[in-house]
Structures are given as C-alpha cells and as structure tokens.
Design a protein around this motif. Structure first.
Motif, PDB file in Angstrom:
ATOM      1  N   MET A   1      33.515  25.445  42.841  1.00 35.00           N
ATOM      2  CA  MET A   1      35.107  24.743  41.485  1.00 35.00           C
ATOM      3  C   MET A   1      35.295  26.333  41.086  1.00 35.00           C
ATOM      4  SD  MET A   1      35.492  24.296  37.175  1.00 35.00           S
ATOM      5  CE  MET A   1      34.575  26.082  36.784  1.00 35.00           C
ATOM      6  N   LEU A   2      36.651  26.859  41.366  1.00 39.71           N
ATOM      7  CA  LEU A   2      37.921  27.771  40.875  1.00 39.71           C
ATOM      8  C   LEU A   2      38.529  27.569  39.437  1.00 39.71           C
ATOM      9  CD1 LEU A   2      39.171  27.973  44.632  1.00 39.71           C
ATOM     10  CD2 LEU A   2      37.478  29.904  43.546  1.00 39.71           C
ATOM     11  N   THR A   3      38.437  29.443  38.538  1.00 43.32           N
ATOM     12  CA  THR A   3      39.032  29.338  37.763  1.00 43.32           C
ATOM     13  C   THR A   3      40.032  30.493  37.583  1.00 43.32           C
ATOM     14  OG1 THR A   3      37.310  31.142  36.731  1.00 43.32           O
ATOM     15  CG2 THR A   3      37.661  28.360  35.640  1.00 43.32           C
ATOM     16  N   ALA A   4      41.457  30.961  37.582  1.00 43.21           N
ATOM     17  CA  ALA A   4      42.144  31.548  37.609  1.00 43.21           C
ATOM     18  C   ALA A   4      42.086  32.473  35.743  1.00 43.21           C
ATOM     19  CB  ALA A   4      42.975  31.468  38.514  1.00 43.21           C
ATOM     20  N   GLY A   5      43.089  33.795  35.934  1.00 38.09           N
ATOM     21  CA  GLY A   5      43.135  34.546  35.150  1.00 38.09           C
ATOM     22  C   GLY A   5      44.396  35.173  35.866  1.00 38.09           C
ATOM     23  N   VAL A   6      45.097  35.184  34.684  1.00 43.72           N
ATOM     24  CA  VAL A   6      46.695  36.149  34.320  1.00 43.72           C
ATOM     25  C   VAL A   6      46.666  36.743  33.391  1.00 43.72           C
ATOM     26  CG1 VAL A   6      49.065  35.866  35.007  1.00 43.72           C
ATOM     27  CG2 VAL A   6      47.191  33.818  36.169  1.00 43.72           C
ATOM     28  N   ASP A   7      47.182  38.446  33.781  1.00 45.17           N
ATOM     29  CA  ASP A   7      47.172  39.440  33.438  1.00 45.17           C
ATOM     30  C   ASP A   7      48.942  39.635  33.548  1.00 45.17           C
ATOM     31  OD1 ASP A   7      46.996  41.326  30.717  1.00 45.17           O
ATOM     32  OD2 ASP A   7      47.562  42.776  32.336  1.00 45.17           O
ATOM     33  N   LEU A   8      49.374  39.355  32.117  1.00 41.31           N
ATOM     34  CA  LEU A   8      51.630  38.710  32.856  1.00 41.31           C
ATOM     35  C   LEU A   8      51.577  39.390  32.121  1.00 41.31           C
ATOM     36  CD1 LEU A   8      53.051  36.713  34.269  1.00 41.31           C
ATOM     37  CD2 LEU A   8      53.591  35.293  31.509  1.00 41.31           C
ATOM     38  N   ALA A   9      52.570  40.395  32.655  1.00 37.66           N
ATOM     39  CA  ALA A   9      53.187  41.221  32.121  1.00 37.66           C
ATOM     40  C   ALA A   9      54.855  40.818  32.020  1.00 37.66           C
ATOM     41  CB  ALA A   9      53.832  43.072  32.533  1.00 37.66           C
ATOM     42  N   ALA A  10      56.504  41.650  31.334  1.00 40.49           N
ATOM     43  CA  ALA A  10      57.488  41.183  31.775  1.00 40.49           C
ATOM     44  C   ALA A  10      57.993  41.000  33.138  1.00 40.49           C
ATOM     45  CB  ALA A  10      58.709  42.094  30.454  1.00 40.49           C
TER      46      ALA A  10
END
Length: 248
Positions: A1-10
């Motif tokens: 199983m895969l999970t993902a993460g995003v450190d979002l910027a403008a």
C-alpha cells in the motif's frame, strides 16, 4: 500500500511531494520531489491509497458569509460579542480551534495570513483532483486528507519547530535524526539527504506518514455535530496514536 504527502506552497517551486510504501513490518520512502506542480500532485494521488495535503482545504464558514455580506452592502454587526472574539471566528476554522485544544499549536489563519495564497492554489487543485476521479471530501473521508506536519511531529514526540528555512538546516537534521531513531522501520533510502536539506521535503514525508495514520483510523475525526463544517471548511487529521502504530 502507498500513501503520499504534499507540502503545498503557493507556487510549485516551494512545493514538495513524497510517497511511502507500507508493509506489515516496515515502510520505504519511494519518492521525494521538489518542486512539484499540480499535474505531478494529481498523478501521484492516482497511485496511492491516501494523500495528505499540508494546506487548509477551505475557509471558515463565518468568513465566507462575512465576505458575501460585505459585497452585498454591509456586514451584520453582532450584539454582545467581544470584537476580538468575533474576528477570531472569521479568522480560524473550527478544526483550527480543535487543533489548538489538542496540541497547543495555533494553525495559520487561512483568511488572515499569507497561507491564503496557498489555499487559493489548493482550491483549484481540489477541482483538478476531483476531475481526475480522486475522491475529495474536505472532512478527510475521501482520498484526500488535510494534515498539519508540526502537529503530527509534536504528537509523535519529535522536534516540531525551529527547522524551517535554509538557515536552520542543523535543526532540520536533528528532526531527521529523531525520526530515524523513533521509526527504525522507516527507510528513507536515497531521499535522506534531500530531507536533511529541504524542510519542504521532510514535511512532505511527515504528511505521507500522517496519511497512513488516517488510513488506519488513528487520527481525530469530526463528530456528527462537527461534520457539516468539516465538509466545507476542511478538517485537520491530527494523529491520535504512536508513530510505531502506523505499522501492521
């Protein structure tokens, strides 16, 4: 199983993405990338079970009503309410207040701070994700979940502040050291060096870890009374279990 993460910027330049592959006995970071544009995020979301996004998914309901009323000619001025308390309801979402009570941390105000620029991008990104068939439910019930890396780190007993920006790289390395000590089952692989040099990269990894906690139902959830606001304002998934409990 895969999970993902995003450190979002403008903008894509300050945005990082990460993915983690999970087994019963360990986890391996398969991807860490900086920068990342919307298309990269949408493609990654289509490959994973859950994606954690470090950005408010919505604005306070009271703020939305306030702006609409102002545009229409005038805002209702509440009687018997302290002015600071009134503005606080416009600035912070219900989930922000829950995060404050649970962790002592004060999330940035999506309606009164610079993170609003990132939230504008996130609003468009949610539309792109939905168009690509990725279930978007701002309460976290779908494929997307809102995360707050500092809160996750604090709950897991790891250093959670003072590691942002290039001038704090030594502190960033300390966070990575503590993460590796607390989670010897987590293999950063060839991405460790990037995590030691980019706080965006590390936050993306923490976001992917938090997404795993959400999959395992080890995060706070809105109750029936809180659910309507969570579905419009967003809901921060704060871990409720230990870091080691992510395995299994």
């Amino acid at each position: 199983m895969l999970t993902a993460g995003v450190d979002l910027a403008a903008d894509p330049a300050g945005t990082a993405v990460a993915s983690i592959e999970w087994s019963a006995t360990g986890a391996t970071v398969r991807l860490v990338a900086v920068p990342a544009d919307d298309q990269a995020i949408v493609e990654l979301a289509g490959q994973v079970r859950k994606i954690g996004i470090d950005c408010p998914l919505g604005w306070p309901d009271a703020f939305v009503a306030f702006v609409g009323a102002h545009r229409g000619g005038g805002v209702p001025i509440p009687d018997g309410v302290d002015a600071r308390q009134w503005r606080r309801r416009l600035a912070w979402r219900h989930t922000d207040e829950v995060a404050r009570r649970m962790t002592g941390l004060v999330p940035l105000s999506v309606s009164a701070d610079r993170i609003g620029h990132t939230a504008m991008r996130c609003a468009a990104l949610q539309t792109r994700l939905a168009q690509a068939g990725c279930g978007v439910d701002r309460s976290g019930a779908g494929a997307v979940v809102e995360v707050y890396p500092a809160a996750s780190l604090k709950v897991w007993g790891l250093p959670w502040r003072g590691y942002k920006t290039a001038r704090n790289q030594a502190a960033l390395g300390v966070v990575v050291d503590h993460l590796e000590q607390a989670a010897p089952w987590l293999d950063l692989g060839g991405h460790e060096e990037l995590c030691r040099h980019s706080d965006h990269a590390l936050d993306a990894v923490v976001a992917a870890l938090t997404a795993r906690a959400a999959v395992r139902d080890q995060v706070c959830r809105p109750d029936e009374r809180e659910l309507p606001a969570a579905r419009t304002e967003g809901w921060i998934a704060i871990p409720t279990g230990a870091l080691a409990a992510l395995l299994g």
